[in-house]
Motif scaffolding. Structure first.
Motif, PDB file in Angstrom:
ATOM      1  N   VAL A 103     -35.671 -13.092 -20.717  1.00  0.00           N
ATOM      2  CA  VAL A 103     -34.699 -14.153 -20.433  1.00  0.00           C
ATOM      3  C   VAL A 103     -33.278 -13.608 -20.404  1.00  0.00           C
ATOM      4  N   GLN A 104     -32.951 -12.713 -21.298  1.00  0.00           N
ATOM      5  CA  GLN A 104     -31.595 -12.166 -21.336  1.00  0.00           C
ATOM      6  C   GLN A 104     -31.284 -11.382 -20.062  1.00  0.00           C
ATOM      7  N   ALA A 105     -32.229 -10.562 -19.605  1.00  0.00           N
ATOM      8  CA  ALA A 105     -32.015  -9.806 -18.367  1.00  0.00           C
ATOM      9  C   ALA A 105     -31.914 -10.750 -17.172  1.00  0.00           C
ATOM     10  N   VAL A 106     -32.737 -11.782 -17.160  1.00  0.00           N
ATOM     11  CA  VAL A 106     -32.683 -12.776 -16.084  1.00  0.00           C
ATOM     12  C   VAL A 106     -31.307 -13.425 -16.073  1.00  0.00           C
ATOM     13  N   PHE A 107     -30.858 -13.837 -17.233  1.00  0.00           N
ATOM     14  CA  PHE A 107     -29.561 -14.516 -17.354  1.00  0.00           C
ATOM     15  C   PHE A 107     -28.430 -13.639 -16.815  1.00  0.00           C
ATOM     16  N   GLN A 108     -28.468 -12.359 -17.141  1.00  0.00           N
ATOM     17  CA  GLN A 108     -27.408 -11.447 -16.724  1.00  0.00           C
ATOM     18  C   GLN A 108     -27.439 -11.169 -15.226  1.00  0.00           C
ATOM     19  N   GLN A 109     -28.600 -11.273 -14.605  1.00  0.00           N
ATOM     20  CA  GLN A 109     -28.724 -10.985 -13.180  1.00  0.00           C
ATOM     21  C   GLN A 109     -28.413 -12.184 -12.291  1.00  0.00           C
ATOM     22  N   LEU A 110     -28.319 -13.343 -12.863  1.00  0.00           N
ATOM     23  CA  LEU A 110     -28.121 -14.551 -12.059  1.00  0.00           C
ATOM     24  C   LEU A 110     -26.706 -14.623 -11.492  1.00  0.00           C
ATOM     25  N   PRO A 111     -26.579 -14.930 -10.220  1.00  0.00           N
ATOM     26  CA  PRO A 111     -25.243 -15.099  -9.645  1.00  0.00           C
ATOM     27  C   PRO A 111     -24.516 -16.301 -10.252  1.00  0.00           C
ATOM     28  N   GLN A 112     -25.276 -17.279 -10.722  1.00  0.00           N
ATOM     29  CA  GLN A 112     -24.659 -18.448 -11.348  1.00  0.00           C
ATOM     30  C   GLN A 112     -23.930 -18.076 -12.634  1.00  0.00           C
ATOM     31  N   ALA A 113     -24.401 -17.050 -13.339  1.00  0.00           N
ATOM     32  CA  ALA A 113     -23.744 -16.640 -14.592  1.00  0.00           C
ATOM     33  C   ALA A 113     -22.336 -16.135 -14.306  1.00  0.00           C
ATOM     34  N   ALA A 114     -22.190 -15.326 -13.257  1.00  0.00           N
ATOM     35  CA  ALA A 114     -20.859 -14.828 -12.884  1.00  0.00           C
ATOM     36  C   ALA A 114     -19.983 -15.979 -12.392  1.00  0.00           C
ATOM     37  N   ALA A 115     -20.580 -16.887 -11.653  1.00  0.00           N
ATOM     38  CA  ALA A 115     -19.828 -18.039 -11.148  1.00  0.00           C
ATOM     39  C   ALA A 115     -19.341 -18.915 -12.302  1.00  0.00           C
ATOM     40  N   ILE A 116     -20.153 -19.054 -13.328  1.00  0.00           N
ATOM     41  CA  ILE A 116     -19.759 -19.840 -14.505  1.00  0.00           C
ATOM     42  C   ILE A 116     -18.551 -19.197 -15.172  1.00  0.00           C
ATOM     43  N   GLU A 117     -18.606 -17.888 -15.339  1.00  0.00           N
ATOM     44  CA  GLU A 117     -17.503 -17.163 -15.976  1.00  0.00           C
ATOM     45  C   GLU A 117     -16.208 -17.374 -15.187  1.00  0.00           C
ATOM     46  N   ASN A 118     -16.316 -17.242 -13.863  1.00  0.00           N
ATOM     47  CA  ASN A 118     -15.130 -17.439 -13.005  1.00  0.00           C
ATOM     48  C   ASN A 118     -14.617 -18.871 -13.068  1.00  0.00           C
ATOM     49  N   THR A 119     -15.504 -19.826 -13.062  1.00  0.00           N
ATOM     50  CA  THR A 119     -15.118 -21.238 -13.121  1.00  0.00           C
ATOM     51  C   THR A 119     -14.405 -21.557 -14.429  1.00  0.00           C
ATOM     52  N   ILE A 120     -14.966 -21.080 -15.521  1.00  0.00           N
ATOM     53  CA  ILE A 120     -14.367 -21.347 -16.834  1.00  0.00           C
ATOM     54  C   ILE A 120     -13.006 -20.661 -16.948  1.00  0.00           C
ATOM     55  N   ASN A 121     -12.911 -19.421 -16.472  1.00  0.00           N
ATOM     56  CA  ASN A 121     -11.622 -18.724 -16.516  1.00  0.00           C
ATOM     57  C   ASN A 121     -10.578 -19.455 -15.680  1.00  0.00           C
ATOM     58  N   ALA A 122     -10.975 -19.969 -14.526  1.00  0.00           N
ATOM     59  CA  ALA A 122     -10.039 -20.720 -13.684  1.00  0.00           C
ATOM     60  C   ALA A 122      -9.640 -22.032 -14.355  1.00  0.00           C
TER      61      ALA A 122
END
Length: 172
Positions: free
Chosen positions: A34-53
């Motif tokens: 699950v951790q590797a899946v989570f890190q590979q998801l494009p949604q995870a990066a998008a979440i980080e960008n959304t929250i930072n914005a």
């Protein structure tokens, strides 16, 4: 009579072992990291960008306060020998004031950032769970385990991590 009891007990034990082996042999077991899946998801990066914005202005304000505090601390250390007592007290007062502002703004921001990240991560974990359930049902898996719970996996055919990444990546 004792021989008969021993033979019967042996027969029952062998039969139970045979049936449990048959039951285990029929199970299809999959594994997912699950951790590797989570890190590979494009949604995870998008979440980080959304929250930072979302919190950009507040984060910049906190960074500005940190820089100001550092500036006054460096100034006091650099020019400490030439400053009068009143100037040192003035710098100390500014450092305390900025430190108070920093504490008043940083703690709530940190708590809010953690809360928002947790909300978004929970949403992603839910999507991962749905994908795992769907793959398990489609491919007739009896059990799908977290990879950290598995000591040995015979082959990568039962590692479903990439299939889950692919499925969740297509979700919105």
């Amino acid at each position: 009579m004792k021989k008969y009891n021993k033979a019967a007990a042996l027969l029952v034990t062998l039969a139970a072992g045979f049936f449990s082996l048959q039951a285990n042999a029929a199970q299809k077991i999959g594994v997912i990291d699950v951790q590797a899946v989570f890190q590979q998801l494009p949604q995870a990066a998008a979440i980080e960008n959304t929250i930072n914005a979302e919190f950009k202005d507040r984060i910049e304000e906190i960074q500005r306060l940190q820089n100001d505090i550092k500036y006054y601390m460096d100034k006091k250390q650099r020019e400490g020998a030439t400053l009068s007592e009143a100037q040192k007290n003035e710098i100390d007062g500014k450092i305390r004031e900025l430190g108070t502002q920093y504490q008043e703004k940083a703690k709530p921001l940190d708590a809010e950032l953690r809360r928002r990240k947790a909300e978004e991560q929970n949403r992603l974990v839910s999507m991962i769970k749905k994908s795992v359930d769907s793959i398990g049902e489609k491919e007739n898996y009896d059990i799908i385990l977290q990879s950290s719970a598995v000591v040995y996996l015979d082959d990568d055919a039962n590692n479903l991590s990439q299939k889950v990444v692919d499925a969740v990546s297509k979700m919105k």
